[in-house]
Enzyme design. Structure first.
Site, PDB file in Angstrom:
ATOM      1  N   THR A   1      61.567 -69.268  44.036  1.00 17.73           N
ATOM      2  CA  THR A   1      60.269 -69.886  44.423  1.00 17.73           C
ATOM      3  C   THR A   1      59.298 -68.868  44.061  1.00 17.73           C
ATOM      4  OG1 THR A   1      61.440 -70.904  46.539  1.00 17.73           O
ATOM      5  CG2 THR A   1      58.833 -70.234  46.475  1.00 17.73           C
TER       6      THR A   1
ATOM      7  N   PHE B   1      55.755 -67.673  44.436  1.00 18.45           N
ATOM      8  CA  PHE B   1      54.257 -67.498  45.425  1.00 18.45           C
ATOM      9  C   PHE B   1      53.094 -67.286  44.834  1.00 18.45           C
ATOM     10  CE2 PHE B   1      58.442 -67.126  47.922  1.00 18.45           C
ATOM     11  CZ  PHE B   1      58.250 -67.680  48.941  1.00 18.45           C
TER      12      PHE B   1
END
Length: 279
Positions: A173, A175
């Site tokens: 992921t 961010f």
């Protein structure tokens, strides 16, 4: 001195909490119930920064963020990549054989189908991975398990029964770090990412012409995503990212050409590229 605070969406033990600890170990993490609350915490001054997921290598973009970013007054000042690791956890007295249900966020359940199928568990959707761990801890039921980051097991006193249960080992992921202040990374001091949004004019080949300047100036565009504005099918907004700094002549020239074919261009951030990109 009062500790600086960084807001994130989710409960303590979530992946967003983990990446806050890694990136800002001296800061106080501030859990928020929603992305909107995390944005509001920074805008109001309750938090200094926010750590917000924007893309996942399996699930794709985090749709809500693309609607909040253009309308907020926050700016991207950094990025972090987190390799996502999930554990199967339950009460200390539970065992693999005692489990009947597994609780987690819908994306986490979808990313751990293999172990769920292998163990014959019934998936139960929860609002948050760490929240699922908390609920299992509070239930007192050894037939319930949660899929959550390992940090959640430490926080809620659960036992990890299986580690790294995600189906894909490339699950990552990205961010972005948001701030009230526009803090532009310096030019010529390492790789930089520039993120911006734009609306194209409603003309034939407008998008093709708008993006032509990046090609002719040799600028690498790493992201281009579209979404509707105000529910109108004729009004499309684009979120784009390029390698380089607006002060670099190729990027500067490309942005100048972009302005000829758009109704609005807004730079959301100019920030150092995370080392993960080089890997």
């Amino acid at each position: 001195m009062t500790a600086r605070r960084i807001a994130y969406q989710g409960e303590p033990g979530a992946n967003s909490h983990l990446v806050c600890q890694q990136a800002y170990p001296e800061w106080e993490p501030l859990p928020c119930a929603s992305f909107e609350d995390a944005f509001a915490a920074v805008e109001s001054g309750e938090a200094d920064l926010a750590m917000i997921p924007i893309d996942n290598s399996i699930a794709g973009r985090v749709a809500d963020i693309h609607h909040f970013l253009p309308t907020s007054d926050l700016h991207i000042v950094g990025e972090r990549f987190l390799r996502i690791q999930f554990s199967l956890m339950a009460l200390p007295e539970a065992s693999i054989d005692s489990l009947r249900t597994v609780h987690s966020h819908v994306h986490a359940l979808g990313q751990c189908r293999g172990v769920i199928r292998e163990l014959g568990l019934t998936p139960v959707v929860a609002g948050d991975t760490a929240g699922a761990a908390r609920e299992v801890a509070e239930s007192g039921d050894p037939t319930q398990a949660a899929i959550a980051p390992p940090l959640a097991a430490d926080i809620y006193g659960l036992k990890v029964l299986r580690e790294e249960i995600e189906d894909e080992d490339h699950n990552t992921t990205r961010f972005v770090v948001l701030s009230r202040d526009f803090e532009q990374a310096p030019s010529g001091d390492g790789p930089v990412v520039t993120t911006f949004i734009f609306n194209v004019r409603n003309l034939p080949a407008a998008l093709y012409k708008a993006l032509g300047g990046f090609a002719t100036n040799g600028v690498n565009m790493t992201k281009l995503e579209s979404y509707m504005v105000g529910g109108h099918f004729t009004a499309t907004q684009f979120l784009a990212e390029v390698d380089g700094h607006p002060d670099d002549p190729p990027v500067r020239n490309a942005l100048e050409e972009l302005a000829f074919f758009t109704t609005e261009v807004k730079v959301l951030g100019v920030y150092p590229a995370d080392a993960f990109r080089a890997e």
